[in-house]
Enzyme design. Sequence first.
Site, PDB file in Angstrom:
ATOM      1  N   PRO A  60     -81.432  37.890 -41.572  1.00  0.00           N
ATOM      2  CG  PRO A  60     -81.416  37.218 -39.102  1.00  0.00           C
ATOM      3  CD  PRO A  60     -81.750  36.675 -40.610  1.00  0.00           C
ATOM      4  CB  CYS A  71     -54.338  60.134 -47.841  1.00  0.00           C
ATOM      5  SG  CYS A  71     -52.521  60.569 -46.974  1.00  0.00           S
ATOM      6  CE1 TYR A  82     -73.791  44.142 -44.728  1.00  0.00           C
ATOM      7  CE2 TYR A  82     -75.138  45.023 -42.775  1.00  0.00           C
ATOM      8  CZ  TYR A  82     -75.048  44.253 -43.965  1.00  0.00           C
ATOM      9  OH  TYR A  82     -76.202  43.393 -44.182  1.00  0.00           O
TER      10      TYR A  82
HETATM   11  N1  LLP Z   1     -80.830  39.575 -47.481  1.00  0.00           N
HETATM   12  C1  LLP Z   1     -80.612  40.412 -48.727  1.00  0.00           C
HETATM   13  C2  LLP Z   1     -80.930  39.896 -49.763  1.00  0.00           C
HETATM   14  C3  LLP Z   1     -79.632  41.665 -48.510  1.00  0.00           C
HETATM   15  O1  LLP Z   1     -79.475  42.338 -49.495  1.00  0.00           O
HETATM   16  C4  LLP Z   1     -78.886  42.050 -47.244  1.00  0.00           C
HETATM   17  C5  LLP Z   1     -78.479  43.162 -46.924  1.00  0.00           C
HETATM   18  C6  LLP Z   1     -79.478  41.207 -46.116  1.00  0.00           C
HETATM   19  C7  LLP Z   1     -80.244  40.161 -46.422  1.00  0.00           C
HETATM   20  C8  LLP Z   1     -79.136  41.558 -44.769  1.00  0.00           C
HETATM   21  O2  LLP Z   1     -79.755  42.956 -44.156  1.00  0.00           O
HETATM   22  P1  LLP Z   1     -79.386  43.414 -42.842  1.00  0.00           P
HETATM   23  O3  LLP Z   1     -80.269  42.222 -41.895  1.00  0.00           O
HETATM   24  O4  LLP Z   1     -77.955  43.085 -42.451  1.00  0.00           O
HETATM   25  O5  LLP Z   1     -79.815  44.796 -42.907  1.00  0.00           O
HETATM   26  N2  LLP Z   1     -73.568  47.698 -46.264  1.00  0.00           N
HETATM   27  C9  LLP Z   1     -74.624  48.400 -45.762  1.00  0.00           C
HETATM   28  C10 LLP Z   1     -75.780  47.364 -45.614  1.00  0.00           C
HETATM   29  C11 LLP Z   1     -76.354  47.114 -46.962  1.00  0.00           C
HETATM   30  C12 LLP Z   1     -77.064  45.634 -46.871  1.00  0.00           C
HETATM   31  C13 LLP Z   1     -77.186  44.969 -48.232  1.00  0.00           C
HETATM   32  N3  LLP Z   1     -77.963  43.992 -48.066  1.00  0.00           N
HETATM   33  C14 LLP Z   1     -74.412  49.128 -44.332  1.00  0.00           C
HETATM   34  O6  LLP Z   1     -73.380  49.052 -43.962  1.00  0.00           O
HETATM   35  O7  LLP Z   1     -75.468  49.719 -43.656  1.00  0.00           O
END
Ligand code: LLP
Length: 466
Positions: free
Chosen positions: A310, A380, A409
């Site tokens: 997570p 900008c 993020y």
């Molecule tokens: N594990 C893997 C292999 C991942 O690629 C990711 C996120 C996570 C875990 C964690 O996922 P989460 O629990 O945070 O959803 N920049 C984007 C999110 C990209 C997530 C990429 N991978 C945003 O700002 O929404």
Amino acid sequence: MSSAFFPGDLEQPAPNTSLKPITYALDDTNQPLVGGVNLVELARTHGTPLFVLDEATIRAAAKAYTQTLATAYPGASLPLYACKANMNMGLVKLMEQCGMGLDVVSGGELYTAIQAGFPMERVLFNGNNKTAQELELAIHHEIGRISADNFQDLEFIHKIAAAKGKKVDVLLRITPGIECHTHDYIKTGHVDSKFGFDLSQLPVAIERILEEFRETITLKGLHAHIGSQIFEVKPYEDLIEVMMNIYYNIREQYNGLVLEDIDVGGGLGITYTGQDDPPAVPEAVARIAEKLATYAKRLNYPLPRLLMEPGRSMIATAGMTLYSVGSMKDVPGVRKYVAVDGGMGDNIRPALYQAQYSALVANKVGAPVEETVSIVGKYCESGDILIKGLPVPRIENGDVLVVFGTGAYNYSMASNYNRFPRPAVVLVSGGKAHVLVQRETYDTIIQQDLIPAHLRRVNETSATPA
Ligand code: LLP
């Protein structure tokens, strides 16, 4: 949340369903407090833009994972905080105290964990294009698991491990072909993805590990991640079935080979606005754990250790960004723009994913709403819009805007676009603010710049490089 899983132990549901940090309160003058710290004063003392993280909210999220897994899953388990969501050395220490593992995806994240003294056996290294240097760093520090994304990973690991006389515990990342409803750019588990082994490549990967790499690699399990900001538990239940069927078949085909770990990735969503309705972490995790326990039993398969990764649901709700209100532009009959002193450099998500956020004018909480404005940044670029259509009291230069849900993020995707220094990050708890990351300065901005000798000669405009 089903109370059955927590006989009175977890005081509140996991924070991922709430808009604000769990310690949010108002003082007697109606000013917001988080972690016992007045946000308006914090903006004054530490400057804006400022990233604020509430320690209690992070601890509650970690507890929702560790405790639900411990209660609802009869086998071993380990939640790994996905550092890509937000990382610095202080946060690493906090995750260690919370009993979390870490999921890192780069040499930089790995290095941060190493420097913070995090127990390496609780670290997993992910990523679709790991360099030999990154893998060398991981193997040198005896990282707990490496999730191999492709054959290059396996070949590099083999070479490095052979040279060091080590054997490395590896997961194979697969693309399980599971679709989930989220933004296209943050979907990862579908077949047409840059990540992981395609299921058709899996037998070759396993056979190479069992033969060619048998001295250097131990296959511990499979890993998948289906996407991010997910609001349903069903895709995870489907994922468990898909993965456990593969485990069953591997045992049948490869001489009784039993895989010890299963890693179902991250992705649980959070509440950014009143429209978002994610399942609470304890409820979702319990359903996933129960599915795995019952399905493994049905297949008569020993319970694997359950790993999760997570990111957002661990930290997004703990975070807020404080901005100061600056200039305004009223386009009669169209909209009123209110500019703050940050923008797409500290929060690229609205521009990149049309992400929506909730916000308040911190020094005017409770004042009657008088207008609806669009909050824009000072970059900008016309797309530098943070929030469209925010109802606010009469808003003025110098007001402090607090945007909620920015713990994941935002800092980690921040840039120096337009050469703006990145904001500081502070952790609030027990009425105190602790700086986790110092504010960058203009000197930070230029510190990596070099001026080649031939450009230092001011009078020779036609000079060419020697
Ligand atoms: N594990 C893997 C292999 C991942 O690629 C990711 C996120 C996570 C875990 C964690 O996922 P989460 O629990 O945070 O959803 N920049 C984007 C999110 C990209 C997530 C990429 N991978 C945003 O700002 O929404």
